[in-house]
Design a protein around this motif. Structure first.
Motif, PDB file in Angstrom:
ATOM      1  N   LYS A   1       1.741   6.349  -7.249  1.00  0.00           N
ATOM      2  CA  LYS A   1       0.669   7.125  -7.876  1.00  0.00           C
ATOM      3  C   LYS A   1       1.112   8.553  -8.166  1.00  0.00           C
TER       4      LYS A   1
ATOM      5  N   HIS B   1       6.345  13.762  -1.350  1.00  0.00           N
ATOM      6  CA  HIS B   1       5.741  12.432  -1.480  1.00  0.00           C
ATOM      7  C   HIS B   1       6.741  11.351  -1.071  1.00  0.00           C
TER       8      HIS B   1
ATOM      9  N   ARG C   1       2.569   1.578  -3.486  1.00  0.00           N
ATOM     10  CA  ARG C   1       1.595   1.971  -4.518  1.00  0.00           C
ATOM     11  C   ARG C   1       1.124   3.413  -4.345  1.00  0.00           C
ATOM     12  N   ARG C   2       0.948   3.815  -3.097  1.00  0.00           N
ATOM     13  CA  ARG C   2       0.525   5.201  -2.839  1.00  0.00           C
ATOM     14  C   ARG C   2       1.585   6.185  -3.320  1.00  0.00           C
TER      15      ARG C   2
ATOM     16  N   LYS D   1       0.835  -1.209   0.000  1.00  0.00           N
ATOM     17  CA  LYS D   1       0.000   0.000   0.000  1.00  0.00           C
ATOM     18  C   LYS D   1       0.867   1.255   0.000  1.00  0.00           C
TER      19      LYS D   1
END
Length: 173
Positions: free
Chosen positions: A67, A143, A63-64, A60
């Protein structure tokens, strides 16, 4: 900040079953040489498995982060051939299938800003294998920092270090 990493020479040693890697980086204009063997790859995969075991919700988190990664340039050109024309055709078709699958994976997990350019050139008369991959990725440091904080937050156990810290490929000689 831009970091450019080039691998102008990758040579396979048949004697000791290793891969000689010569890389250049624009950060400090460093050139480094190293050898990568099966033991190095095995250690690397063991360390990745250790991280996978220790971090809860690792997929998770990754993948986050992915993105928010933008692909602004992607070119992949390959020249493949052996002396047999029929086998060259089969190998080139397989290369197209592999490249198509890789592009589909990129499209699913990253934001493609441009249409990827892929090319497979058959070499029917010479035995050769060359590939050139140019890829420019961009993401915001916030990020990346958020992903790193999430990794540390979801780390199982009291110690947040690996047993064997991974060594970068550049430092091995």
């Amino acid at each position: 900040m831009k970091i450019k990493k080039e691998f102008p020479s990758i040579k396979v040693n048949k004697e000791d079953q290793t891969i000689d890697v010569k890389s250049e980086s624009n950060v400090g204009k460093k050139e480094s040489k190293g050898k990568v063997g099966s033991e190095d790859m095995q250690n690397y995969f063991e360390q990745l498995n250790e991280i996978k075991k220790r971090v809860v919700h690792l997929q998770k988190i990754v993948r986050r982060f992915l993105k928010h990664v933008h692909v602004t340039e992607f070119r992949w050109k390959s020249v493949i051939g052996i002396n047999d024309a029929a086998l060259t055709g089969i190998i080139c078709g397989s290369a197209w299938a592999i490249k198509g699958s890789c592009i589909a994976l990129l499209d699913q997990n990253l934001k493609l800003k441009i249409r990827p350019e892929i090319e497979v050139i058959p070499s029917f008369f010479h035995a050769e294998s060359k590939t050139n991959l140019t890829c420019i990725l961009s993401f915001r440091m916030g990020h990346a920092m958020g992903a790193a904080i999430r990794l540390l937050t979801y780390w199982r156990g009291s110690k947040r270090t690996l047993v064997n810290k991974p060594q970068p490929l550049e430092s091995k000689s």
